[in-house]
Write a protein that holds these residues in place. Structure first.
Motif, PDB file in Angstrom:
ATOM      1  N   TRP A  36       0.860  -1.181   0.000  1.00  0.00           N
ATOM      2  CA  TRP A  36       0.000   0.000   0.000  1.00  0.00           C
ATOM      3  C   TRP A  36       0.898   1.232   0.000  1.00  0.00           C
ATOM      4  O   TRP A  36       1.901   1.287   0.735  1.00  0.00           O
ATOM      5  N   PHE A  37       0.505   2.176  -0.795  1.00  0.00           N
ATOM      6  CA  PHE A  37       1.192   3.456  -0.872  1.00  0.00           C
ATOM      7  C   PHE A  37       0.147   4.552  -0.758  1.00  0.00           C
ATOM      8  O   PHE A  37      -1.049   4.303  -0.906  1.00  0.00           O
ATOM      9  N   ARG A  38       0.595   5.763  -0.497  1.00  0.00           N
ATOM     10  CA  ARG A  38      -0.340   6.881  -0.467  1.00  0.00           C
ATOM     11  C   ARG A  38       0.323   8.115  -1.043  1.00  0.00           C
ATOM     12  O   ARG A  38       1.548   8.244  -1.045  1.00  0.00           O
ATOM     13  N   GLN A  39      -0.533   8.995  -1.538  1.00  0.00           N
ATOM     14  CA  GLN A  39      -0.031  10.231  -2.120  1.00  0.00           C
ATOM     15  C   GLN A  39      -0.949  11.365  -1.739  1.00  0.00           C
ATOM     16  O   GLN A  39      -2.146  11.361  -2.066  1.00  0.00           O
ATOM     17  N   PHE A  47       5.536   5.041   0.648  1.00  0.00           N
ATOM     18  CA  PHE A  47       5.271   3.679   1.121  1.00  0.00           C
ATOM     19  C   PHE A  47       4.481   3.728   2.420  1.00  0.00           C
ATOM     20  O   PHE A  47       4.760   4.546   3.287  1.00  0.00           O
ATOM     21  N   VAL A  48       3.514   2.808   2.538  1.00  0.00           N
ATOM     22  CA  VAL A  48       2.734   2.682   3.773  1.00  0.00           C
ATOM     23  C   VAL A  48       2.989   1.341   4.433  1.00  0.00           C
ATOM     24  O   VAL A  48       3.339   1.267   5.618  1.00  0.00           O
ATOM     25  N   ALA A  49       2.795   0.248   3.677  1.00  0.00           N
ATOM     26  CA  ALA A  49       2.945  -1.081   4.261  1.00  0.00           C
ATOM     27  C   ALA A  49       3.098  -2.105   3.145  1.00  0.00           C
ATOM     28  O   ALA A  49       2.681  -1.872   2.012  1.00  0.00           O
ATOM     29  N   VAL A  50       3.701  -3.245   3.490  1.00  0.00           N
ATOM     30  CA  VAL A  50       3.896  -4.317   2.516  1.00  0.00           C
ATOM     31  C   VAL A  50       3.723  -5.648   3.223  1.00  0.00           C
ATOM     32  O   VAL A  50       4.074  -5.791   4.402  1.00  0.00           O
ATOM     33  N   ILE A  51       3.197  -6.633   2.473  1.00  0.00           N
ATOM     34  CA  ILE A  51       2.990  -7.974   3.013  1.00  0.00           C
ATOM     35  C   ILE A  51       3.437  -8.993   1.984  1.00  0.00           C
ATOM     36  O   ILE A  51       3.186  -8.839   0.787  1.00  0.00           O
ATOM     37  N   ASN A  52       4.120 -10.038   2.439  1.00  0.00           N
ATOM     38  CA  ASN A  52       4.572 -11.060   1.495  1.00  0.00           C
ATOM     39  C   ASN A  52       3.433 -12.039   1.197  1.00  0.00           C
ATOM     40  O   ASN A  52       2.331 -11.929   1.754  1.00  0.00           O
ATOM     41  N   TRP A  53       3.714 -13.029   0.352  1.00  0.00           N
ATOM     42  CA  TRP A  53       2.641 -13.872  -0.147  1.00  0.00           C
ATOM     43  C   TRP A  53       1.958 -14.670   0.955  1.00  0.00           C
ATOM     44  O   TRP A  53       0.762 -14.901   0.916  1.00  0.00           O
ATOM     45  N   SER A  54       2.706 -15.104   1.953  1.00  0.00           N
ATOM     46  CA  SER A  54       2.124 -15.940   3.004  1.00  0.00           C
ATOM     47  C   SER A  54       1.566 -15.121   4.161  1.00  0.00           C
ATOM     48  O   SER A  54       0.871 -15.665   5.021  1.00  0.00           O
ATOM     49  N   GLY A  55       1.901 -13.862   4.200  1.00  0.00           N
ATOM     50  CA  GLY A  55       1.428 -13.007   5.275  1.00  0.00           C
ATOM     51  C   GLY A  55       2.275 -13.051   6.526  1.00  0.00           C
ATOM     52  O   GLY A  55       1.900 -12.457   7.548  1.00  0.00           O
ATOM     53  N   ASN A  56       3.408 -13.726   6.477  1.00  0.00           N
ATOM     54  CA  ASN A  56       4.235 -13.817   7.678  1.00  0.00           C
ATOM     55  C   ASN A  56       5.353 -12.783   7.712  1.00  0.00           C
ATOM     56  O   ASN A  56       6.140 -12.738   8.661  1.00  0.00           O
ATOM     57  N   ARG A  57       5.442 -11.953   6.681  1.00  0.00           N
ATOM     58  CA  ARG A  57       6.378 -10.838   6.691  1.00  0.00           C
ATOM     59  C   ARG A  57       5.605  -9.575   6.322  1.00  0.00           C
ATOM     60  O   ARG A  57       5.096  -9.444   5.204  1.00  0.00           O
ATOM     61  N   ILE A  58       5.508  -8.687   7.293  1.00  0.00           N
ATOM     62  CA  ILE A  58       4.767  -7.441   7.095  1.00  0.00           C
ATOM     63  C   ILE A  58       5.629  -6.297   7.624  1.00  0.00           C
ATOM     64  O   ILE A  58       6.182  -6.389   8.723  1.00  0.00           O
ATOM     65  N   PHE A  59       5.732  -5.238   6.838  1.00  0.00           N
ATOM     66  CA  PHE A  59       6.507  -4.073   7.252  1.00  0.00           C
ATOM     67  C   PHE A  59       5.656  -2.821   7.066  1.00  0.00           C
ATOM     68  O   PHE A  59       4.863  -2.720   6.141  1.00  0.00           O
ATOM     69  N   TYR A  60       5.884  -1.872   7.967  1.00  0.00           N
ATOM     70  CA  TYR A  60       5.130  -0.628   7.943  1.00  0.00           C
ATOM     71  C   TYR A  60       6.063   0.570   7.915  1.00  0.00           C
ATOM     72  O   TYR A  60       7.174   0.526   8.460  1.00  0.00           O
ATOM     73  N   LEU A  81      -6.236  -3.204   4.633  1.00  0.00           N
ATOM     74  CA  LEU A  81      -5.431  -2.277   5.421  1.00  0.00           C
ATOM     75  C   LEU A  81      -6.362  -1.603   6.413  1.00  0.00           C
ATOM     76  O   LEU A  81      -7.218  -0.807   6.051  1.00  0.00           O
ATOM     77  N   GLN A  82      -6.201  -1.980   7.685  1.00  0.00           N
ATOM     78  CA  GLN A  82      -7.003  -1.392   8.760  1.00  0.00           C
ATOM     79  C   GLN A  82      -6.303  -0.135   9.251  1.00  0.00           C
ATOM     80  O   GLN A  82      -5.146  -0.185   9.671  1.00  0.00           O
ATOM     81  N   LEU A  83      -6.996   0.980   9.196  1.00  0.00           N
ATOM     82  CA  LEU A  83      -6.446   2.256   9.623  1.00  0.00           C
ATOM     83  C   LEU A  83      -7.142   2.677  10.915  1.00  0.00           C
ATOM     84  O   LEU A  83      -8.373   2.782  10.947  1.00  0.00           O
TER      85      LEU A  83
END
Length: 124
Positions: A36-39, A47-60, A81-83
């Motif tokens: 997810w990105f925002r402008q 950059f806002v957040a990223v998640i890998n295919w399995s969901g076990n790696r998430i960065f904010y 994406l819960q805000l």
């Protein structure tokens, strides 16, 4: 080819919550990294957040850490994406993006497919 459609944006007050969704269609996205990105007006896409295919790696991004939560449901081809605790500075168009690779990256240039965006406006 992957098509992405965001939804869930809106006008809220500071402190409120929203849940953004990104529905994917086309080729299977279950192995793709999703971000997810925002402008905001007059600013660069960030950059806002990223998640890998399995969901076990998430960065904010530091600016949203502890307030936003990213998750995905591969069975539904959807990422959420819960805000929470929204601030006026969170006002922006939020974009969902898919990376053809499984790499976890934060640069917008790394992503191959983009949605049309959903507007989030937070009033003070």
């Amino acid at each position: 080819q992957v098509q992405l459609v965001e939804s869930g944006g809106g006008l809220v007050q500071a402190g409120d919550s929203l849940r953004l969704s990104c529905a994917a269609s086309g080729r299977s996205f279950s192995t793709n990294t999703l971000g997810w990105f925002r402008q905001a007006p007059g600013k660069e896409r960030e950059f806002v957040a990223v998640i890998n295919w399995s969901g076990n790696r998430i960065f904010y991004a530091n600016s949203v850490k502890g307030r936003f939560t990213l998750s995905r449901d591969n069975a539904k081809n959807t990422v959420y994406l819960q805000l929470t605790s929204l601030k006026p500075e969170d006002t922006a168009v939020y974009y969902c993006a898919a990376d053809r690779t499984t790499l976890v990256r934060t640069a917008a240039s790394s992503y191959d497919y983009w949605g049309q965006g959903t507007q989030v406006t937070v009033s003070s």
